[in-house]
Design a protein around this motif. Structure first.
Motif, mmCIF file in Angstrom:
data_model
loop_
_atom_site.group_PDB
_atom_site.id
_atom_site.type_symbol
_atom_site.label_atom_id
_atom_site.label_comp_id
_atom_site.label_asym_id
_atom_site.label_seq_id
_atom_site.Cartn_x
_atom_site.Cartn_y
_atom_site.Cartn_z
ATOM 1 N N GLN A 23 0.775 -1.563 0.334
ATOM 2 C CA GLN A 23 0.390 0.056 0.306
ATOM 3 C C GLN A 23 0.887 1.230 -0.335
ATOM 4 O O GLN A 23 0.555 2.356 -0.121
ATOM 5 N N THR A 24 2.008 0.887 -0.376
ATOM 6 C CA THR A 24 3.076 2.103 0.253
ATOM 7 C C THR A 24 3.127 2.919 -1.225
ATOM 8 O O THR A 24 2.679 2.378 -2.112
ATOM 9 N N SER A 25 2.805 4.095 -1.549
ATOM 10 C CA SER A 25 2.908 4.901 -2.600
ATOM 11 C C SER A 25 4.251 5.040 -3.305
ATOM 12 O O SER A 25 5.175 4.907 -2.124
ATOM 13 N N ILE A 26 4.639 4.676 -4.644
ATOM 14 C CA ILE A 26 6.112 5.311 -4.797
ATOM 15 C C ILE A 26 6.497 6.396 -4.059
ATOM 16 O O ILE A 26 7.718 6.718 -4.093
ATOM 17 N N GLY A 61 11.150 4.613 -14.299
ATOM 18 C CA GLY A 61 10.754 4.562 -15.328
ATOM 19 C C GLY A 61 9.785 4.975 -14.926
ATOM 20 O O GLY A 61 8.192 5.728 -15.713
ATOM 21 N N ARG A 62 9.094 4.187 -13.942
ATOM 22 C CA ARG A 62 7.351 4.694 -13.820
ATOM 23 C C ARG A 62 7.063 6.158 -13.429
ATOM 24 O O ARG A 62 6.088 6.595 -13.618
ATOM 25 N N LEU A 79 4.641 -2.288 -9.143
ATOM 26 C CA LEU A 79 5.383 -2.577 -9.085
ATOM 27 C C LEU A 79 6.742 -3.311 -8.613
ATOM 28 O O LEU A 79 7.611 -3.365 -9.254
ATOM 29 N N MET A 80 6.155 -3.755 -7.606
ATOM 30 C CA MET A 80 6.785 -4.875 -6.950
ATOM 31 C C MET A 80 8.144 -6.104 -7.662
ATOM 32 O O MET A 80 7.069 -6.562 -8.941
#
Length: 135
Positions: A23-26, A61-62, A79-80
Motif C-alpha cells: 500500500q506504500t506509495s511510490i 521509469g514509472r 511494481l514490486m
C-alpha cells in the motif's frame, strides 16, 4: 576493546531495517529510500513475512511516465518483484560474498522462518571481508 570478527550475516545485518507494504506509495518509497540511503526495500505483509522487493530502478521509469502524463504514481504493489534473492542470518559472510559475485542485488533481505529479520548490503559484506582479512 577486542571486537569479535564477523562470521555470519547475523553479525553484520541491519535489524531495524526500512521496509514497505504493498500500500506504500511510490513517492513515500522514494523518500524512504533516500532517507535510509538504500537502493531498494523489502515488501512485507502485516505479519512481517517477505512478499517482494522494490528498487529505485524498478520505479524510476514509472515515476517519469507519471510526470509526463500528469497522473498519479502507482502503489508499490503494482511494481514490486515477487522473486527475491534472500539470505539467512546463519549464512557465512564468505559464502554470501561468493554468491554476490554472480548475483546483482545490492540489498539482500535476511529471512528466518519466512519473516524479514533484517537486510544486508554488499557494502556490509565488503566491510566484513576487510575485517576478516585483517585478522
Amino acid at each position: 576493546m577486542n571486537k569479535r570478527t564477523p562470521d555470519t550475516v547475523r553479525d553484520v545485518m541491519s535489524r531495524d531495517c526500512y521496509r514497505v507494504t504493498g500500500q506504500t506509495s511510490i513517492t513515500n518509497l522514494a523518500q524512504g529510500l533516500a532517507l535510509h540511503r538504500l537502493p531498494g526495500a523489502p515488501l512485507v505483509d502485516e505479519s512481517d513475512r517477505l512478499i517482494g522487493f522494490i528498487s529505485e530502478q524498478d520505479v524510476m521509469g514509472r515515476v517519469l511516465d507519471s510526470i509526463y502524463h500528469d497522473d498519479e504514481a502507482p502503489l508499490v504493489r503494482e511494481l514490486m518483484r515477487r522473486d527475491v534473492l534472500t539470505t539467512t542470518p546463519n549464512k557465512s559472510i564468505t559464502d554470501l560474498a561468493q554468491e554476490m559475485l554472480g548475483a546483482k542485488p545490492k540489498v539482500y533481505p535476511v529471512v528466518e522462518q519466512q519473516r524479514l529479520v533484517g537486510i544486508v548490503t554488499r557494502r556490509d559484506i565488503l566491510m566484513a571481508l576487510l575485517t576478516i582479512r585483517r585478522h
